[in-house]
Design a protein around this motif. Sequence first.
Motif, PDB file in Angstrom:
ATOM      1  N   ARG A 571       0.804  -1.234   0.000  1.00  0.00           N
ATOM      2  CA  ARG A 571       0.000   0.000   0.000  1.00  0.00           C
ATOM      3  C   ARG A 571       0.831   1.276   0.000  1.00  0.00           C
ATOM      4  O   ARG A 571       0.600   2.174  -0.780  1.00  0.00           O
ATOM      5  CB  ARG A 571      -0.965   0.038   1.181  1.00  0.00           C
ATOM      6  N   HIS A 572       1.806   1.430   0.905  1.00  0.00           N
ATOM      7  CA  HIS A 572       2.534   2.688   1.056  1.00  0.00           C
ATOM      8  C   HIS A 572       3.916   2.581   0.414  1.00  0.00           C
ATOM      9  O   HIS A 572       4.652   1.624   0.670  1.00  0.00           O
ATOM     10  CB  HIS A 572       2.680   3.059   2.527  1.00  0.00           C
ATOM     11  N   PHE A 573       4.285   3.600  -0.388  1.00  0.00           N
ATOM     12  CA  PHE A 573       5.535   3.553  -1.133  1.00  0.00           C
ATOM     13  C   PHE A 573       6.230   4.904  -1.104  1.00  0.00           C
ATOM     14  O   PHE A 573       5.599   5.957  -1.076  1.00  0.00           O
ATOM     15  CB  PHE A 573       5.275   3.160  -2.590  1.00  0.00           C
ATOM     16  N   ASP A 574       7.555   4.836  -1.105  1.00  0.00           N
ATOM     17  CA  ASP A 574       8.350   6.028  -1.345  1.00  0.00           C
ATOM     18  C   ASP A 574       8.107   6.438  -2.794  1.00  0.00           C
ATOM     19  O   ASP A 574       8.323   5.633  -3.709  1.00  0.00           O
ATOM     20  CB  ASP A 574       9.833   5.702  -1.121  1.00  0.00           C
ATOM     21  N   THR A 601      20.887  -5.060  -9.870  1.00  0.00           N
ATOM     22  CA  THR A 601      21.974  -4.338  -9.213  1.00  0.00           C
ATOM     23  C   THR A 601      21.581  -2.935  -8.759  1.00  0.00           C
ATOM     24  O   THR A 601      21.938  -2.524  -7.657  1.00  0.00           O
ATOM     25  CB  THR A 601      23.197  -4.253 -10.143  1.00  0.00           C
ATOM     26  N   PRO A 602      20.861  -2.131  -9.563  1.00  0.00           N
ATOM     27  CA  PRO A 602      20.542  -0.765  -9.110  1.00  0.00           C
ATOM     28  C   PRO A 602      19.679  -0.760  -7.855  1.00  0.00           C
ATOM     29  O   PRO A 602      18.866  -1.668  -7.630  1.00  0.00           O
ATOM     30  CB  PRO A 602      19.784  -0.169 -10.307  1.00  0.00           C
ATOM     31  N   ASP A 603      19.859   0.265  -7.051  1.00  0.00           N
ATOM     32  CA  ASP A 603      19.026   0.435  -5.873  1.00  0.00           C
ATOM     33  C   ASP A 603      17.589   0.685  -6.308  1.00  0.00           C
ATOM     34  O   ASP A 603      17.329   1.282  -7.354  1.00  0.00           O
ATOM     35  CB  ASP A 603      19.556   1.621  -5.054  1.00  0.00           C
ATOM     36  N   LEU A 604      16.658   0.226  -5.491  1.00  0.00           N
ATOM     37  CA  LEU A 604      15.241   0.445  -5.794  1.00  0.00           C
ATOM     38  C   LEU A 604      14.920   1.931  -5.863  1.00  0.00           C
ATOM     39  O   LEU A 604      14.158   2.390  -6.710  1.00  0.00           O
ATOM     40  CB  LEU A 604      14.375  -0.230  -4.728  1.00  0.00           C
ATOM     41  N   ILE A 605      15.499   2.703  -4.941  1.00  0.00           N
ATOM     42  CA  ILE A 605      15.379   4.164  -4.976  1.00  0.00           C
ATOM     43  C   ILE A 605      16.657   4.688  -5.603  1.00  0.00           C
ATOM     44  O   ILE A 605      17.730   4.632  -5.005  1.00  0.00           O
ATOM     45  CB  ILE A 605      15.184   4.753  -3.572  1.00  0.00           C
ATOM     46  N   ALA A 606      16.554   5.179  -6.822  1.00  0.00           N
ATOM     47  CA  ALA A 606      17.736   5.576  -7.575  1.00  0.00           C
ATOM     48  C   ALA A 606      18.482   6.696  -6.867  1.00  0.00           C
ATOM     49  O   ALA A 606      17.878   7.595  -6.273  1.00  0.00           O
ATOM     50  CB  ALA A 606      17.341   6.015  -8.980  1.00  0.00           C
ATOM     51  N   MET A 607      19.807   6.633  -6.921  1.00  0.00           N
ATOM     52  CA  MET A 607      20.634   7.698  -6.364  1.00  0.00           C
ATOM     53  C   MET A 607      20.557   8.927  -7.269  1.00  0.00           C
ATOM     54  O   MET A 607      20.236   8.835  -8.455  1.00  0.00           O
ATOM     55  CB  MET A 607      22.090   7.236  -6.274  1.00  0.00           C
ATOM     56  N   ARG A 608      20.864  10.061  -6.678  1.00  0.00           N
ATOM     57  CA  ARG A 608      21.027  11.248  -7.505  1.00  0.00           C
ATOM     58  C   ARG A 608      22.221  11.038  -8.429  1.00  0.00           C
ATOM     59  O   ARG A 608      23.157  10.338  -8.094  1.00  0.00           O
ATOM     60  CB  ARG A 608      21.281  12.479  -6.634  1.00  0.00           C
ATOM     61  N   GLU A 609      22.183  11.655  -9.590  1.00  0.00           N
ATOM     62  CA  GLU A 609      23.328  11.537 -10.489  1.00  0.00           C
ATOM     63  C   GLU A 609      24.547  12.136  -9.809  1.00  0.00           C
ATOM     64  O   GLU A 609      24.502  13.219  -9.256  1.00  0.00           O
ATOM     65  CB  GLU A 609      23.035  12.230 -11.813  1.00  0.00           C
ATOM     66  N   GLY A 610      25.666  11.384  -9.845  1.00  0.00           N
ATOM     67  CA  GLY A 610      26.853  11.757  -9.099  1.00  0.00           C
ATOM     68  C   GLY A 610      27.072  10.839  -7.915  1.00  0.00           C
ATOM     69  O   GLY A 610      28.103  10.895  -7.274  1.00  0.00           O
TER      70      GLY A 610
END
Length: 796
Positions: A571-574, A601-610
Amino acid sequence: MEHLLAPASSQPIKIPYVGSQEFEADIPTPEYVLMYFKSYLNRNGWTHIFENENPEEIARSLQTWLYFGCLISVFRRVSITIRTRDFVSASYNPHERLVHTTRLRDYIGEWASREGFAVGPVVRNPADLKYLRGENIKEMLNHTFLFLDLYCKKSQSMSEPHKTRMKLIELSVMALGETLCSALVAIYGYEPREMPVWGPSPILEARLKDNGWCVSDSPFFPESLQRSAISATYYFGGCVCPRPRRDHSNCSTSICKNYLQVINHGTYKQKHVSPSCSCADIEVPTAAMDVVGQDAIPVLRWDENTLSVSKAGLQAMYVAMSHVWSDGLGNDKKNSLPACQLSRIQGLVNNIYAETHRASNNDEYLPTGRHENAKVPFWIDTLCVPVGDEDLRKAAIRQMAEVYRGADRVLVLDSFILTLPRSAHIIEKYVRIHLSSWHHRLWTLQEGQLAPRLFFQFEDGPESFYDMSYSERHSLDVRDPTVLCSPLRLLCITELEIFYRYFEQARTDDVHGINIATRMRSCAKYLRNRQTSKSEDEPICIATILGLDSGPLLAQKDPARRMASFYDSVRHFDPRIIFHEHPRLHQEGFGWAPRSFLRQTPDLIAMREGGLEWDDRPELATLIPGGGGLPVRWPGFEVVGLGPLNAGSWAFIRPWVGGNFWIPMQWNYGRQVPWWSYTYKLEVLPEVDEGSPRLDNAASRYAVILPIRLDPDALSGPGVTGILGSIESETPETTMMLSTDGHPASHSMAYSGLHRLPLRYVCRVRVKMPLPDTVPQGCSFAWALVCSGEQEWCLR
């Protein structure tokens, strides 16, 4: 690299000194050292980085500025004087000098002695001089990290030997940056996740490969709060991988192909304890199935002749077994095991309580039941999860969380771990568990994480995490400069235990669902190097870990519908989840959602570029169940007049200005132009495992959602695009009003109210602000109706 921990038998990596000038020649007083450090390129006449410079000069500037400049400036900010010659030594070759970091530990010790260690999280007080020094140092390290990326990209196009030399210098900057960040966290109290992640290094990756490691084995602590990609990879790359595996040429960065073996149920055979054994096959009594039918947990005892069944409860504490079928303890045809394996299992679970443990005076560790003369009850899926009766099987699977959470202890049996004695060093034990098949299977993740007390069976007996780390915990000083430089032993002591106890410690949900959203993100990380023979098991396993009822999921046989049912349960998501780089779920209303967390491999919550964490944490989004979509609030825009685009193609876009076409475009250098006067570049990105997406209907109403505003200082950035549906409001659209102060926070709505805009997901995109001279005058472009961050979208 001498400040990093390394195996005794490893060969050191030599970092050449290529400098021709000393950074500290004119370094100012501590208060001004930050600006002096950041102005290095301008002071040396580099108006554009790398312009008209040869490879030797680029290497010198990299080492002088981002290695020695960073090192000297950080310590100068706390009034510790370091000179270049303190870190340069002669080699066996009289014409070669090397960078040598032996003294770095002593300097870090002096730094900590002057400033003192943090006693809690950093207090952001501009009047506090220590806080200001910490902020300056943090800015230096972030500046180093960001500019190092430019050097790394430039070195890719160099020829040899310049390319190798650049890679070595880059590695030395990464190792230095990681160590200084570790000290910064300990001394000033910053959160480890505020620090950049240094690496990966091609030099270290090549060394790992040469010593038999798989590319998926690095970094070794992907979920760690400590930033250790370089120090861990440096250590493990210096020794031969203890688990011989076949060729790794087809392995991915998420998982080794040797862990991808799928059980063939038609040819699967159980194993006896000894290959020469031919003992009888013992079937579980039907009473076990009756217990499952009563919604209770069956536990077993074996007395060498009879397998007896009872119900688990306060008077029948039990040990739950956790194993991998590839070791021969499974059975998909009937609920049975060879008699020799039953005798072995019964002896092992009895032995857990018979052992005299090192921490017997620790209340947390004391066994809650004694079975000195009796047979200890045990649970194992091969015997206790019914085969043949689908309803009973679903009931048993639905009990799984209760089985492992209710066990007094959980015992891990893995053939690779079993070959190591308990006397081995903590690093050896960590690696043995890390490389085991047990650590790479889907179901064993929940079994380990739900266990109140997790034990591993070694060659000569069982040990818990507390057992393994007991002596290290009492001898290791976490503030020792050696540990700050290379926290490998500390990570081996703590990280596996945190990994397998995280979800029990974070199980209490708050009323807004923040806890479950955070735990799902962590769960996605933990699943990246896991495999299962049945893809439909994934949502069941994750639901069990997160404490959700798996019943509604078990009712769905189709894998996609089962995954959609899982998201309905969460139900609840970032809201940042919509920008993920995983394959998307092909289910109506769930185009925003990951299809799978396995081998991603990538994080579910993408990092900021950099490579830095996002500065803010948006409010949670609440899913509309049944495929209604995920409502999120983000900036974005609708594109008008967009022609067909394929993956890899692009188009220029301009914000719509209400018919005021006189506003100059960005190639006007005469004045500072506002954000809405720029031309932006929209690039279509390929979908993960989905081939080539296409925006093929110019008449469709395409819209783009971005995690950042159309701010030239924030772009480039990832985004998602989709086809707009009708506005869910009777209020008509109105002309967008634009302010002219040029501030990106002044983005106005494209529509008159906060109407929810439905958007059917199509593909991922990236929006950039190209350099002025790359936008030809008179080029064609599409118009963009821009929305502020208050706009609500419903992504389906």
